[in-house]
Scaffold this motif. Structure first.
Motif, PDB file in Angstrom:
ATOM      1  N   GLN A   4      47.767 -52.736  25.935  1.00 43.09           N
ATOM      2  CA  GLN A   4      48.053 -51.531  26.335  1.00 43.09           C
ATOM      3  C   GLN A   4      46.924 -50.400  26.111  1.00 43.09           C
ATOM      4  N   GLU A   5      46.085 -50.295  26.836  1.00 36.89           N
ATOM      5  CA  GLU A   5      44.771 -49.470  26.827  1.00 36.89           C
ATOM      6  C   GLU A   5      45.142 -47.951  26.474  1.00 36.89           C
ATOM      7  N   SER A   6      44.391 -47.228  25.557  1.00 38.05           N
ATOM      8  CA  SER A   6      44.394 -46.054  25.531  1.00 38.05           C
ATOM      9  C   SER A   6      42.957 -45.038  25.134  1.00 38.05           C
ATOM     10  N   GLY A   7      43.041 -43.955  25.358  1.00 36.92           N
ATOM     11  CA  GLY A   7      41.817 -43.438  24.804  1.00 36.92           C
ATOM     12  C   GLY A   7      40.810 -42.892  25.764  1.00 36.92           C
ATOM     13  N   GLY A   8      41.150 -43.433  27.233  1.00 39.49           N
ATOM     14  CA  GLY A   8      40.107 -42.831  28.216  1.00 39.49           C
ATOM     15  C   GLY A   8      40.363 -41.175  28.538  1.00 39.49           C
ATOM     16  N   GLY A   9      39.487 -40.774  29.606  1.00 35.21           N
ATOM     17  CA  GLY A   9      39.432 -39.334  29.801  1.00 35.21           C
ATOM     18  C   GLY A   9      38.422 -38.703  30.392  1.00 35.21           C
ATOM     19  N   LEU A  10      38.160 -37.599  30.384  1.00 37.82           N
ATOM     20  CA  LEU A  10      37.018 -36.840  31.130  1.00 37.82           C
ATOM     21  C   LEU A  10      36.183 -36.373  29.826  1.00 37.82           C
ATOM     22  N   VAL A  11      34.836 -36.669  30.060  1.00 42.23           N
ATOM     23  CA  VAL A  11      33.941 -36.319  29.044  1.00 42.23           C
ATOM     24  C   VAL A  11      32.393 -35.906  29.860  1.00 42.23           C
ATOM     25  N   GLN A  12      31.834 -35.032  29.113  1.00 40.02           N
ATOM     26  CA  GLN A  12      30.387 -34.635  29.560  1.00 40.02           C
ATOM     27  C   GLN A  12      29.526 -35.745  29.377  1.00 40.02           C
ATOM     28  N   ALA A  13      28.481 -35.962  30.108  1.00 42.78           N
ATOM     29  CA  ALA A  13      27.309 -36.709  29.847  1.00 42.78           C
ATOM     30  C   ALA A  13      26.854 -36.472  28.384  1.00 42.78           C
ATOM     31  N   GLY A  14      26.656 -37.658  27.667  1.00 43.47           N
ATOM     32  CA  GLY A  14      26.316 -37.354  26.248  1.00 43.47           C
ATOM     33  C   GLY A  14      27.364 -37.529  25.201  1.00 43.47           C
ATOM     34  N   SER A  30      31.059 -38.865  23.765  1.00 45.11           N
ATOM     35  CA  SER A  30      31.764 -39.936  23.124  1.00 45.11           C
ATOM     36  C   SER A  30      33.307 -40.172  23.326  1.00 45.11           C
ATOM     37  N   LEU A  31      33.698 -41.432  23.583  1.00 45.13           N
ATOM     38  CA  LEU A  31      35.156 -41.697  23.643  1.00 45.13           C
ATOM     39  C   LEU A  31      35.443 -43.005  22.620  1.00 45.13           C
ATOM     40  N   ARG A  32      36.615 -43.158  22.332  1.00 46.36           N
ATOM     41  CA  ARG A  32      36.991 -44.269  21.650  1.00 46.36           C
ATOM     42  C   ARG A  32      38.113 -44.968  22.422  1.00 46.36           C
ATOM     43  N   MET A  63      32.501 -45.772  22.569  1.00 45.44           N
ATOM     44  CA  MET A  63      31.551 -45.381  23.385  1.00 45.44           C
ATOM     45  C   MET A  63      30.627 -44.068  23.188  1.00 45.44           C
ATOM     46  N   ASN A  64      29.406 -44.097  22.762  1.00 44.35           N
ATOM     47  CA  ASN A  64      28.532 -42.752  22.666  1.00 44.35           C
ATOM     48  C   ASN A  64      27.540 -42.729  23.776  1.00 44.35           C
ATOM     49  N   SER A  65      26.863 -41.592  23.466  1.00 44.55           N
ATOM     50  CA  SER A  65      25.906 -41.370  24.463  1.00 44.55           C
ATOM     51  C   SER A  65      26.245 -41.524  25.994  1.00 44.55           C
ATOM     52  N   LEU A  66      27.398 -41.341  26.439  1.00 42.56           N
ATOM     53  CA  LEU A  66      28.046 -41.525  27.654  1.00 42.56           C
ATOM     54  C   LEU A  66      27.206 -41.167  28.797  1.00 42.56           C
ATOM     55  N   LYS A  67      27.121 -41.826  30.075  1.00 38.69           N
ATOM     56  CA  LYS A  67      26.378 -41.361  31.377  1.00 38.69           C
ATOM     57  C   LYS A  67      27.242 -41.440  32.280  1.00 38.69           C
ATOM     58  N   PRO A  68      26.946 -40.678  33.383  1.00 35.90           N
ATOM     59  CA  PRO A  68      27.756 -40.736  34.629  1.00 35.90           C
ATOM     60  C   PRO A  68      28.156 -42.197  35.087  1.00 35.90           C
ATOM     61  N   GLU A  69      27.050 -43.042  35.051  1.00 30.25           N
ATOM     62  CA  GLU A  69      27.461 -44.502  35.599  1.00 30.25           C
ATOM     63  C   GLU A  69      28.253 -45.204  34.776  1.00 30.25           C
ATOM     64  N   ASP A  70      28.915 -44.605  33.414  1.00 32.07           N
ATOM     65  CA  ASP A  70      29.766 -45.374  32.775  1.00 32.07           C
ATOM     66  C   ASP A  70      31.315 -45.022  33.338  1.00 32.07           C
ATOM     67  N   THR A  71      31.357 -44.419  34.403  1.00 28.56           N
ATOM     68  CA  THR A  71      32.444 -43.842  34.801  1.00 28.56           C
ATOM     69  C   THR A  71      33.162 -45.257  35.603  1.00 28.56           C
ATOM     70  N   GLY A  72      34.453 -45.312  35.253  1.00 29.07           N
ATOM     71  CA  GLY A  72      35.319 -46.248  35.851  1.00 29.07           C
ATOM     72  C   GLY A  72      36.478 -46.743  34.980  1.00 29.07           C
ATOM     73  N   VAL A  73      37.279 -47.463  35.697  1.00 29.06           N
ATOM     74  CA  VAL A  73      38.582 -48.046  34.837  1.00 29.06           C
ATOM     75  C   VAL A  73      38.196 -49.113  33.772  1.00 29.06           C
ATOM     76  N   TYR A  74      38.591 -48.768  32.675  1.00 28.81           N
ATOM     77  CA  TYR A  74      38.223 -49.698  31.465  1.00 28.81           C
ATOM     78  C   TYR A  74      39.248 -50.661  31.290  1.00 28.81           C
TER      79      TYR A  74
END
Length: 125
Positions: A5-15, A17-19, A83-94
């Motif tokens: 069971q994954e958790s912790g995803g969401g919407l974040v601005q470029a730059g 972080s998410l865990r 995940m730090n310093s997130l970029k738009p190209e990191d968008t996806g289903v993990y």
């Protein structure tokens, strides 16, 4: 029955972080190397990061090296992806995956035995 069971995803601005977390049940967690993969919109699933059974060895896709960190807590049957310093190209289903085997790092998706249902990560520019 094995369940991831994954958790912790969401919407974040470029730059930002998410865990991500992946809680495993129904298996002997310490016997399983673990990995994170992602599927960008309209593309195939791709390798992100993997960790061996003990947590002492990791590998990363070149696109995330230096920004993402995989770890595991064998006492909690959980694997994480910081995940730090997130970029738009990191968008996806993990997705997190588990593969039964020796104490090695596994980077090939086809070698994984179990998968979670995925969590959406969206990075806005």
């Amino acid at each position: 029955q094995v369940h991831l069971q994954e958790s912790g995803g969401g919407l974040v601005q470029a730059g930002g972080s998410l865990r991500l977390s992946c809680a495993a049940s129904g298996l002997s967690f310490t016997n399983y190397p673990m990995g994170w993969f992602r599927q960008p919109p309209g593309k195939a699933r791709e390798f992100v990061a993997a960790i061996n059974r003990s947590g002492g060895s990791t590998k990363y896709a070149d696109s995330v090296k230096g920004r993402f960190t995989i770890s595991r807590d064998n006492a909690k049957n959980t694997v994480y992806l910081q995940m730090n310093s997130l970029k738009p190209e990191d968008t996806g289903v993990y997705y997190c995956g588990a593969t039964w085997g020796t104490n090695v790092v596994v980077t090939i998706g086809a070698e994984y035995d179990y998968w979670g249902q995925g969590t959406q990560v969206t990075v806005s520019s």
